[in-house]
Write an enzyme that holds these catalytic residues in place. Structure first.
Site, short mmCIF file in Angstrom:
data_model
loop_
_atom_site.label_atom_id
_atom_site.label_comp_id
_atom_site.label_asym_id
_atom_site.label_seq_id
_atom_site.Cartn_x
_atom_site.Cartn_y
_atom_site.Cartn_z
N GLY A 63 90.19 50.32 -6.98
CA GLY A 63 90.88 50.35 -8.28
C GLY A 63 90.50 51.57 -9.12
N TYR A 169 91.59 40.42 -14.71
CA TYR A 169 91.74 41.75 -15.30
C TYR A 169 92.86 41.72 -16.36
N ARG A 178 94.21 30.42 -22.21
CA ARG A 178 92.78 30.47 -22.55
C ARG A 178 92.35 31.87 -22.94
N CYS A 340 80.16 37.74 5.01
CA CYS A 340 78.87 37.42 4.39
C CYS A 340 78.74 38.00 2.97
N CYS A 356 78.52 47.79 4.96
CA CYS A 356 78.85 46.58 5.71
C CYS A 356 77.66 46.17 6.54
N ALA A 387 68.46 43.73 15.22
CA ALA A 387 67.88 45.08 15.21
C ALA A 387 67.94 45.69 16.61
N GLN A 414 67.56 35.57 15.98
CA GLN A 414 67.76 34.53 14.96
C GLN A 414 69.24 34.25 14.66
N ARG A 567 57.47 27.35 -4.87
CA ARG A 567 56.34 27.47 -5.80
C ARG A 567 56.72 28.30 -7.03
N ALA A 662 69.52 40.44 8.18
CA ALA A 662 70.22 41.15 9.25
C ALA A 662 70.79 42.47 8.74
P1 FAD Z 1 65.11 38.55 15.60
O1 FAD Z 1 66.47 38.14 15.29
O2 FAD Z 1 64.01 37.60 15.30
O3 FAD Z 1 65.05 38.92 17.16
C1 FAD Z 1 63.86 39.18 17.86
C2 FAD Z 1 64.11 38.97 19.34
O4 FAD Z 1 62.98 39.44 20.07
C3 FAD Z 1 64.28 37.52 19.74
O5 FAD Z 1 65.50 37.35 20.44
C4 FAD Z 1 63.08 37.21 20.62
O6 FAD Z 1 63.41 36.30 21.67
C5 FAD Z 1 62.75 38.59 21.17
N1 FAD Z 1 61.34 38.78 21.61
C6 FAD Z 1 60.22 38.58 20.87
N2 FAD Z 1 59.12 38.94 21.60
C7 FAD Z 1 59.57 39.37 22.80
C8 FAD Z 1 58.92 39.88 23.99
N3 FAD Z 1 57.61 40.06 24.05
N4 FAD Z 1 59.70 40.20 25.03
C9 FAD Z 1 61.05 40.05 24.99
N5 FAD Z 1 61.70 39.59 23.90
C10 FAD Z 1 60.98 39.26 22.81
N6 FAD Z 1 70.31 37.25 7.76
C11 FAD Z 1 71.33 37.70 7.05
O7 FAD Z 1 71.39 38.89 6.77
N7 FAD Z 1 72.33 36.88 6.63
C12 FAD Z 1 72.33 35.57 6.92
O8 FAD Z 1 73.24 34.85 6.51
C13 FAD Z 1 71.27 35.07 7.68
N8 FAD Z 1 71.22 33.76 7.98
C14 FAD Z 1 70.18 33.29 8.70
C15 FAD Z 1 70.14 31.94 8.98
C16 FAD Z 1 69.10 31.42 9.73
C17 FAD Z 1 69.07 29.95 10.02
C18 FAD Z 1 68.07 32.29 10.21
C19 FAD Z 1 66.93 31.74 11.02
C20 FAD Z 1 68.10 33.63 9.91
C21 FAD Z 1 69.15 34.14 9.15
N9 FAD Z 1 69.21 35.47 8.80
C22 FAD Z 1 70.26 35.95 8.09
C23 FAD Z 1 68.10 36.39 9.12
C24 FAD Z 1 68.44 37.30 10.30
O9 FAD Z 1 68.91 36.54 11.37
C25 FAD Z 1 67.19 38.10 10.66
O10 FAD Z 1 66.82 38.89 9.56
C26 FAD Z 1 67.47 38.99 11.85
O11 FAD Z 1 67.80 38.21 12.96
C27 FAD Z 1 66.23 39.84 12.19
O12 FAD Z 1 66.57 40.61 13.31
P2 FAD Z 1 65.48 41.14 14.33
O13 FAD Z 1 66.27 41.78 15.41
O14 FAD Z 1 64.49 41.97 13.62
O15 FAD Z 1 64.69 39.89 14.87
P1 NAP Z 2 62.58 33.95 2.11
O1 NAP Z 2 63.91 34.15 1.55
O2 NAP Z 2 61.54 34.96 1.87
O3 NAP Z 2 62.07 32.54 1.58
C1 NAP Z 2 60.84 32.03 1.90
C2 NAP Z 2 60.55 30.78 1.06
O4 NAP Z 2 59.29 30.30 1.41
C3 NAP Z 2 60.54 31.03 -0.42
O5 NAP Z 2 61.23 29.98 -1.05
C4 NAP Z 2 59.07 31.02 -0.79
O6 NAP Z 2 59.04 30.50 -2.08
C5 NAP Z 2 58.46 30.12 0.26
N1 NAP Z 2 57.09 30.48 0.66
C6 NAP Z 2 56.58 31.71 0.91
N2 NAP Z 2 55.30 31.63 1.29
C7 NAP Z 2 54.96 30.32 1.27
C8 NAP Z 2 53.77 29.60 1.56
N3 NAP Z 2 52.66 30.23 1.94
N4 NAP Z 2 53.79 28.27 1.43
C9 NAP Z 2 54.91 27.63 1.05
N5 NAP Z 2 56.07 28.26 0.76
C10 NAP Z 2 56.10 29.59 0.88
O7 NAP Z 2 62.66 33.79 3.68
P2 NAP Z 2 63.52 32.85 4.61
O8 NAP Z 2 64.19 31.75 3.90
O9 NAP Z 2 62.57 32.53 5.70
O10 NAP Z 2 64.63 33.82 5.17
C11 NAP Z 2 64.29 34.92 6.03
C12 NAP Z 2 65.26 36.04 5.83
O11 NAP Z 2 66.55 35.68 6.30
C13 NAP Z 2 65.40 36.38 4.37
O12 NAP Z 2 65.32 37.77 4.20
C14 NAP Z 2 66.75 35.91 4.02
O13 NAP Z 2 67.38 36.79 3.09
C15 NAP Z 2 67.50 35.94 5.33
N6 NAP Z 2 68.55 34.92 5.26
C16 NAP Z 2 69.64 35.20 4.55
C17 NAP Z 2 70.60 34.24 4.40
C18 NAP Z 2 71.86 34.54 3.63
O14 NAP Z 2 72.68 33.67 3.48
N7 NAP Z 2 72.07 35.74 3.15
C19 NAP Z 2 70.45 32.99 4.96
C20 NAP Z 2 69.29 32.73 5.67
C21 NAP Z 2 68.33 33.70 5.79
P3 NAP Z 2 57.70 30.30 -2.94
O15 NAP Z 2 56.79 31.43 -2.55
O16 NAP Z 2 58.16 30.35 -4.37
O17 NAP Z 2 57.21 28.97 -2.58
FE1 SF4 Z 3 82.35 41.65 6.07
FE2 SF4 Z 3 80.60 43.57 6.28
FE3 SF4 Z 3 81.19 42.66 3.87
FE4 SF4 Z 3 79.77 41.14 5.55
S1 SF4 Z 3 79.15 43.09 4.64
S2 SF4 Z 3 81.56 40.53 4.33
S3 SF4 Z 3 80.65 41.71 7.51
S4 SF4 Z 3 82.56 43.71 5.27
#
Ligand code: FAD
Ligand code: NAP
Ligand code: SF4
Length: 676
Positions: A63, A169, A178, A340, A356, A387, A414, A567, A662
């Site tokens: 825009g 807008y 309203r 997302c 993105c 990653a 994850q 907390r 991610a």
């Molecule tokens: P990981 O995804 O943890 O991958 C690590 C990989 O390494 C695994 O597959 C594991 O098996 C492998 N590995 C470990 N050690 C070894 C070894 N020695 N040899 C071979 N393989 C090995 N993020 C968002 O941005 N948006 C979201 O909406 C979102 N939702 C989420 C919801 C849930 C329920 C969870 C659990 C996570 C979510 N996340 C989200 C977080 C996101 O998935 C992580 O930040 C992301 O996956 C991290 O990527 P990574 O590649 O660093 O690690």
């Molecule tokens: P997070 O967002 O850092 O949350 C961790 C939670 O644990 C916080 O509520 C924290 O709150 C608590 N915590 C931390 N240390 C603690 C302790 N020692 N004892 C008890 N509670 C503790 O991490 P996450 O939920 O594990 O998610 C991991 C990553 O995935 C994040 O970066 C998140 O953004 C991403 N993710 C994103 C989405 C999404 O929709 N965008 C969805 C899922 C995950 P207090 O310290 O206040 O207790």
């Molecule tokens: Fe779509 Fe990328 Fe925006 Fe997520 S960040 S909503 S994947 S355009």
């Protein structure tokens, strides 16, 4: 199968009389922030040209205001028009058949400056200022500024303009009582309230002549209590058509409405039926939008007769070549938008440049490129989470030889947990995309393989990239090994029993996702438009005012009593995404989930969870405590490699677990893989 057979509607040209649009996909308008930065025009030129090469029929820019009071970025002088030439020339050079239209956006009361104007001095729920009420002279100025802006757009080489008449807008605030409490010819009856938007279109048409595309974006369902009635929508659309609009684009909701319309929990193409209904009333072509992210979804909408054109906005950030891939039968190579909002809208609404999550090159086309390497290396990438996947595929695309290891049986890390959460089904698409990239790039994928430093040394790689992710944090707490205590991983994977009364320890993204999973019942709203409509109180059949007036949301629930706790003293869910966090909070509240902040955990035993809440000792009688207390980097392999003197790089969660998501993991991996 031939694309013209598979997508007969999608690839049919649209004849507008004076010109043709080569297919039915347009890139919808998105404010990226490039509009507002020095050198932004050259970056926009590269960004749009890449999308033009990728096969879209038409592009709508972000825009641009017709004057200063409209908000950021304006086109009101011939000098500014000259600057836009960079964009229009780049797009037409990329493909002369692609049309590009300038979106004229007057933010009205949502403009961030104290100069904002509106029909009445009423502050929007999400606005920073009370706007200045326009007087007759002010209204005339706005009308002539719109006409001037459109004429300048033509001079700048655009094929048309889109006038945004929705979203809260300026134009839309004239339409509803309203925000429009005027008693003159611009307020009162609907005929008076629609006078301003209709006059804008009439003046714009007058200024640009007849052979120029004029699109009007209408709030076909504004999602406001007391919003526009259906007969008002139809009356407005007909009046806009009569004064010379070429195309009407349907939009759903105002920014301040409390119904999600583009988040990942919204079913694909959920709102196209509203466009279909309006299409029956009009002669001009109609555009539909919202959560249409794959070619088969777009084709189905067109085949049903719900629209003439499909707007895909975020999907064009995720994959500039989406249309080309559909045309060439390479749909399995599409990098799908997972809706997302994390790197696009969340950035826009917090003043950061758009990008993105699944494609960090978006809006960084002049800065981040994956060029062929002149020094191919043998690389080991350990960990196939986001990653590792991003790194491995980009390095391989550049010509490196890549072996990708994961100890799990499937790629994704994850994301294999995330995709199991109701409402996050789109995450499957990202894994499909990476799976296909691995195949096409000939990456040596070794699943079910936990590697150690000795194995990697034996293979003689030039470099090892450690993407081993995280391990869940286990709080140091008396009773943390009590049978009531389970980890989020076991709950999501269905390996742990979850009782009736549940405490979730940790209210970050994962705590919220786990709460969604265990309180959810029946079909996921994201997979069924009727369930979605019920959950958010939308009546698609009778279309009361705004689509929502008087409709009570009905939310199904598992019936579990759940408390989500943290907390910190800040409000629970504050760290969630700017544009989506509220939807998660509201859904869980409607399911009766309690949210507690300022909690001090003491111990867990047979009686339940002992804690201090506001300094007061409390025992919460729970059957299950689910630990979602954050994550720590998993660096065992990296430490081994360092100890054995092998060169290794750390990425993703293994590099930094706090603040990791991610988006950060893929972005970091992509930048590093582009440089190796
Ligand atoms: P990981 O995804 O943890 O991958 C690590 C990989 O390494 C695994 O597959 C594991 O098996 C492998 N590995 C470990 N050690 C070894 C070894 N020695 N040899 C071979 N393989 C090995 N993020 C968002 O941005 N948006 C979201 O909406 C979102 N939702 C989420 C919801 C849930 C329920 C969870 C659990 C996570 C979510 N996340 C989200 C977080 C996101 O998935 C992580 O930040 C992301 O996956 C991290 O990527 P990574 O590649 O660093 O690690
Ligand atoms: P997070 O967002 O850092 O949350 C961790 C939670 O644990 C916080 O509520 C924290 O709150 C608590 N915590 C931390 N240390 C603690 C302790 N020692 N004892 C008890 N509670 C503790 O991490 P996450 O939920 O594990 O998610 C991991 C990553 O995935 C994040 O970066 C998140 O953004 C991403 N993710 C994103 C989405 C999404 O929709 N965008 C969805 C899922 C995950 P207090 O310290 O206040 O207790
Ligand atoms: Fe779509 Fe990328 Fe925006 Fe997520 S960040 S909503 S994947 S355009």
């Amino acid at each position: 199968m031939n694309a013209l057979v598979k997508y007969p509607n999608l690839f049919a040209p649209l004849d507008l009389g004076f010109t043709q649009i080569k297919n039915r996909v347009l890139m919808g308008s998105m404010h990226t922030g490039l509009e507002d930065i020095p050198g932004g025009m050259a970056r926009q030129a590269a960004y749009f040209a890449e999308r033009a090469r990728g096969g879209v029929g038409m592009i709508i820019t972000g825009g641009i205001g017709p004057n200063r009071e409209a908000g950021s970025g304006k086109l009101s002088t011939p000098e500014e028009a000259q600057e836009h030439r960079q964009v229009t020339d780049a797009v037409h050079a990329a493909d002369p058949d692609v049309k590009i239209c300038l979106q004229i956006l007057h933010a009205g009361s949502l403009a961030r400056s104290g100069e904002s104007v509106a029909p009445s001095a009423i502050r929007a729920r999400i606005a920073a200022h009370v706007p200045n009420e326009l007087d007759e002279e002010g209204i005339e100025k706005q009308l002539s500024d719109f006409a001037n802006c459109a004429a300048l757009a033509k001079e700048a080489g655009y094929d048309g303009v889109e006038i945004i008449g929705s979203a809260g807008y300026l134009l839309s605030t004239f339409l509803v009582e309203r925000t429009n409490q005027r008693t003159d010819q611009w307020g009162g009856t609907f005929e008076n309230r629609m006078r301003f938007p209709v006059e804008v279109v009439r003046r714009v048409r007058e200024a640009v002549g007849k052979d120029f595309i004029v699109i009007f974006r209408i709030a076909a369902m504004d999602m406001l209590e007391g919003g526009m009635a259906w007969d008002e929508v139809v009356t407005l659309a007909k009046a806009i058509e009569a004064v010379g609009a070429t195309i009407i684009s349907t939009h759903f909701c105002w920014h301040e409405a409390q119904v999600p319309t583009i988040a990942t929990m919204v079913p694909r193409a959920a709102f196209a039926q509203v466009t279909g209904r309006l299409r029956k009333e009009l002669k001009v072509p109609l555009i539909t939008s919202n959560r249409i992210n794959m070619p088969d979804v777009a084709e189905a909408v067109l085949a049903r007769g719900d629209a003439d054109l499909i707007s895909m906005a975020r999907p064009m950030l995720a994959d500039p070549e989406l249309v080309l891939k559909a045309l060439e039968g390479r749909e399995d190579e599409i990098n799908t938008c997972i809706a997302c909002n994390q790197a696009c809208l969340d950035h826009t609404f917090t003043g950061r440049l758009t990008s993105c999550l699944v494609n960090p090159r978006a809006c960084h086309e002049t800065e981040l490129n994956y060029l062929p390497t002149d020094k191919p290396k043998r690389l080991a990438v350990v960990g196939a989470g986001p990653a590792g996947l991003a790194y491995a595929t980009i390095a391989a695309e550049r010509g490196h030889s890549v072996t990708l290891y994961d100890s799990a049986a499937e790629i994704g890390g994850q994301f294999n947990l995330a995709r199991r959460i109701p409402g996050k089904e789109e995450f499957n698409e990202t894994l499909r995309y990476y799976g296909r990239r691995i195949e096409l790039l000939g990456i040596d994928l070794r699943l079910n393989t936990r590697v150690d430093a000795a194995q990697l040394k034996a293979e003689g790689f030039d470099e090892v990239i450690v993407a081993t992710g995280i391990e869940p944090r286990k709080p140091q707490l008396e009773g943390i090994d009590h049978p009531k205590v389970v980890s989020y991983i076991d709950v999501i994977m269905g390996r742990a029993e979850v009782g009736q009364k549940v405490a979730i320890m940790g209210a970050g993204g994962i705590g919220f996702d786990v709460a969604e999973l265990i309180t959810h019942a029946g079909v996921s709203a994201s997979m069924d438009i009727d369930v979605f409509a019920k959950e958010w109180g939308i009546d698609f059949v009778n279309h009361p005012r705004g689509g929502v007036t008087g409709v009570k949301p009905v939310v199904a629930t598992s019936g579990r009593e759940v408390t989500l706790m943290q907390r910190k003293s800040e409000s629970v869910g504050k760290s969630l995404g700017k544009t989506t966090g509220w939807t998660h909070r509201l859904t869980l509240q409607r399911r009766g989930v309690k949210m507690l902040n300022g909690v001090d955990y003491l111990r867990i035993d047979d009686d339940g969870l002992h804690m201090l809440v506001g300094g007061q000792p409390t025992v919460m009688d729970v059957d299950t405590v689910i630990v979602c207390a954050g994550q720590l980097p998993l660096r065992t392999l990296f430490d081994q490699l360092e100890a054995s003197g092998q060169k290794a790089a750390l990425i993703g969660g293994a590099f930094e677990a706090s603040e990791l998501d991610a988006k950060a993991a893929i972005q970091q991996a992509s930048v590093m893989a582009a440089a190796i």
